[in-house]
Design a protein around this motif. Structure first.
Motif, PDB file in Angstrom:
ATOM      1  N   THR A 215       0.640  -1.209  -0.264  1.00 29.76           N
ATOM      2  CA  THR A 215       0.044  -0.133   0.033  1.00 29.76           C
ATOM      3  C   THR A 215       0.921   1.229   0.110  1.00 29.76           C
ATOM      4  O   THR A 215       0.482   2.123  -0.439  1.00 29.76           O
ATOM      5  N   ALA A 216       2.018   1.041   0.428  1.00 31.59           N
ATOM      6  CA  ALA A 216       3.091   2.403   0.401  1.00 31.59           C
ATOM      7  C   ALA A 216       3.211   2.747  -0.904  1.00 31.59           C
ATOM      8  O   ALA A 216       3.767   1.613  -1.705  1.00 31.59           O
ATOM      9  N   PRO A 217       3.359   3.857  -1.499  1.00 32.03           N
ATOM     10  CA  PRO A 217       3.574   4.038  -3.028  1.00 32.03           C
ATOM     11  C   PRO A 217       4.816   3.806  -3.506  1.00 32.03           C
ATOM     12  O   PRO A 217       5.123   3.333  -4.566  1.00 32.03           O
ATOM     13  N   HIS A 218       5.675   4.157  -2.492  1.00 30.79           N
ATOM     14  CA  HIS A 218       7.035   4.178  -3.338  1.00 30.79           C
ATOM     15  C   HIS A 218       8.058   2.995  -2.551  1.00 30.79           C
ATOM     16  O   HIS A 218       8.242   2.777  -1.393  1.00 30.79           O
ATOM     17  N   ILE A 219       8.543   2.082  -3.259  1.00 33.02           N
ATOM     18  CA  ILE A 219       9.136   0.831  -2.755  1.00 33.02           C
ATOM     19  C   ILE A 219      10.450   0.581  -3.466  1.00 33.02           C
ATOM     20  O   ILE A 219      10.499   0.932  -4.907  1.00 33.02           O
ATOM     21  N   GLY A 220      11.516   0.044  -2.802  1.00 32.16           N
ATOM     22  CA  GLY A 220      12.707  -0.176  -3.489  1.00 32.16           C
ATOM     23  C   GLY A 220      13.881   0.819  -3.136  1.00 32.16           C
ATOM     24  O   GLY A 220      14.835   0.899  -3.446  1.00 32.16           O
ATOM     25  N   ASN A 221      13.264   2.008  -2.363  1.00 27.94           N
ATOM     26  CA  ASN A 221      14.273   3.190  -2.034  1.00 27.94           C
ATOM     27  C   ASN A 221      15.434   2.790  -1.498  1.00 27.94           C
ATOM     28  O   ASN A 221      16.502   3.246  -1.734  1.00 27.94           O
ATOM     29  N   THR A 222      15.561   1.809  -0.561  1.00 27.14           N
ATOM     30  CA  THR A 222      16.664   1.457   0.402  1.00 27.14           C
ATOM     31  C   THR A 222      17.590   0.424  -0.345  1.00 27.14           C
ATOM     32  O   THR A 222      18.234  -0.252   0.154  1.00 27.14           O
TER      33      THR A 222
ATOM     34  N   VAL B  75       7.674 -14.817  -1.525  1.00 31.09           N
ATOM     35  CA  VAL B  75       6.313 -14.312  -1.992  1.00 31.09           C
ATOM     36  C   VAL B  75       6.304 -14.764  -3.486  1.00 31.09           C
ATOM     37  O   VAL B  75       6.966 -14.975  -4.174  1.00 31.09           O
ATOM     38  N   ALA B  76       4.991 -15.205  -3.701  1.00 35.85           N
ATOM     39  CA  ALA B  76       4.388 -15.577  -4.981  1.00 35.85           C
ATOM     40  C   ALA B  76       4.678 -14.634  -6.060  1.00 35.85           C
ATOM     41  O   ALA B  76       5.023 -14.704  -7.434  1.00 35.85           O
ATOM     42  N   GLY B  77       4.367 -13.218  -5.867  1.00 32.46           N
ATOM     43  CA  GLY B  77       4.340 -12.265  -6.847  1.00 32.46           C
ATOM     44  C   GLY B  77       4.200 -10.957  -5.863  1.00 32.46           C
ATOM     45  O   GLY B  77       4.188 -10.925  -4.680  1.00 32.46           O
ATOM     46  N   TYR B  78       4.507  -9.782  -6.653  1.00 34.68           N
ATOM     47  CA  TYR B  78       4.788  -8.456  -5.955  1.00 34.68           C
ATOM     48  C   TYR B  78       4.169  -7.467  -6.920  1.00 34.68           C
ATOM     49  O   TYR B  78       4.349  -7.211  -8.074  1.00 34.68           O
ATOM     50  N   VAL B  79       3.321  -6.542  -6.137  1.00 34.50           N
ATOM     51  CA  VAL B  79       2.526  -5.532  -6.682  1.00 34.50           C
ATOM     52  C   VAL B  79       3.086  -4.132  -6.098  1.00 34.50           C
ATOM     53  O   VAL B  79       2.937  -3.954  -4.968  1.00 34.50           O
ATOM     54  N   VAL B  80       3.407  -3.387  -6.877  1.00 34.69           N
ATOM     55  CA  VAL B  80       3.954  -1.929  -6.520  1.00 34.69           C
ATOM     56  C   VAL B  80       3.170  -0.923  -7.390  1.00 34.69           C
ATOM     57  O   VAL B  80       2.991  -1.160  -8.371  1.00 34.69           O
TER      58      VAL B  80
END
Length: 395
Positions: A60-67, A81-86
């Protein structure tokens, strides 16, 4: 500088709703149960939590991968996880601890994801309709017709009725010893149902020698360790399928061995006591869930990842105990959002459990004291144990 053209991807829910986006991570097809996680930090701990096995996680957090990603924040040896949605993946990581890029890590692990999705709309849909099966299709697979995609999604197994702990458990037993300078005080047998690495680490810091055991460990094998206590971990799947684990726990309760359970372990304690379990509409997943500790009266901000819960005998759990074959049990922790049972405490056997994650590596740390409560239980049980009869020597 020119950039490669983004590859299209499509997310298809089992009720037929679709979301268009761009390929993220590996290309191909994945199916699983769509769930949403409300944590704003700790995405690497989420990805490597074995409890997310066979689930497609919507952030639900909009920005993923920053770190980025690093080896220190892994809760297990792989991404589960089977899949990832960002919504908006970071263009590049920016953190002094970063050792790699999240999209590349997902690709290397073979995890199919999708970005550019309106995750707010998707989350609201799941809250209204409940967690459901989903598929992500990217690369060549994105060219398939939607009816064929929907068929694949609707033929995927449901989470209810799935026995998954054995699929994520360690194949061989191993030991986590107290760190240098910390004396060993107790030996605990920890049944790995999807254990996170921080759990035995926090026990070891408190002087516990943790013997992590495969989920199919027999009662005889467990008892041969002569443990001072027994622990059941978190894990994926439907607790109603865990017959072996429940019978093993009843052996522990019969012998009055101190017990502590987390998440799946909490549900299995409920089952061992004769309580039922049920599937939540969309579950609790994230690091910002309020829980009341009825023993202290404090409200804790806690980390959750569960789609099943304990059914209290009279519906909404009050502070009154319920009768079980092992004596009385209290609901000593309750979710303030929806009155879900979040912890059990037995009156007549040395056992307690919580539904949430006191070992939360990404935070919050409000509930880490529960490991101290387990140590207190081990201390009391050791103090109450009868001393061995004196021996006489022949002259």
């Amino acid at each position: 500088m020119t950039h490669a053209q983004p590859e299209p991807a499509l997310l298809v829910l089992e009720d037929g709703r679709t979301f268009h986006g761009e390929a993220y991570g590996a290309r191909g097809v994945t199916v699983g149960e769509a769930v949403f996680c409300t944590g704003m930090t700790g995405y690497q701990e989420t990805l490597t939590d074995p409890s997310y096995h066979r689930q497609v996680v919507v952030m639900t957090a909009p920005h993923i991968g920053n770190t980025g990603v690093n080896t220190t924040d892994m809760e297990s040896q792989r991404i589960w996880v089977a899949g990832y949605v960002v919504r908006d993946p970071a263009i590049r990581p920016s953190n002094w601890r970063s050792q790699g890029d999240l999209a590349q890590a997902l690709d290397h692990a073979g995890v199919v994801g999708i970005s550019g999705v309106d995750t707010r709309a998707l989350t609201r849909h799941l809250r209204d309709r409940g967690a459901m099966r989903v598929g992500i299709f990217s690369g060549d697979a994105a060219q398939e017709g939607t009816p064929e995609m929907l068929r694949q999604v609707q033929e995927a197994p449901r989470m209810a009725g799935s026995a998954l702990a054995a699929e994520v458990s360690t194949p061989e037993a191993y030991v986590v010893s107290p760190p240098e300078g910390v004396a060993t005080r107790f030996r605990v047998a920890a049944l790995d149902l999807g254990i996170k690495g921080m759990t035995p680490a926090l026990m070891a810091q408190r002087g516990i020698e943790v013997h992590v055991l495969p989920s199919r460990t027999s009662a005889q094998e467990l008892l041969e360790l002569k443990p001072d206590g027994v622990f059941f971990s978190n894990g994926p799947g439907d607790p109603a399928t865990a017959e072996h684990e429940v019978e093993l726990l009843r052996e522990v309760l019969d012998r009055r061995i101190p017990f502590f359970g987390i998440c799946f372990g909490n549900q299995l304690l409920g089952r061992a006591l004769g309580l039922g379990t049920y599937k939540l509409a969309f579950g609790h997943r994230g690091i910002n869930q309020p829980v009341l500790d009825r023993e202290t009266g404090k409200v804790e901000v806690t980390s959750h990842n569960h789609g099943f819960a304990i059914a209290w005998p009279d519906g909404i759990p009050t502070d009154q105990p319920a009768d079980t074959p092992y004596g009385q049990v209290r609901c000593n922790h309750v979710a303030l959002n929806d009155d879900v049972v979040e912890g059990l405490s037995c009156t007549d056997v040395p056992a307690f459990s919580v539904q949430y994650h006191p070992e939360a590596a990404a935070g919050p740390h409000d509930a880490e004291y529960l490991f101290d409560r387990f140590v207190d239980l081990l201390e009391r049980h050791t103090a109450d144990a009868p001393s061995p009869a004196p021996t006489t020597q022949e002259s």
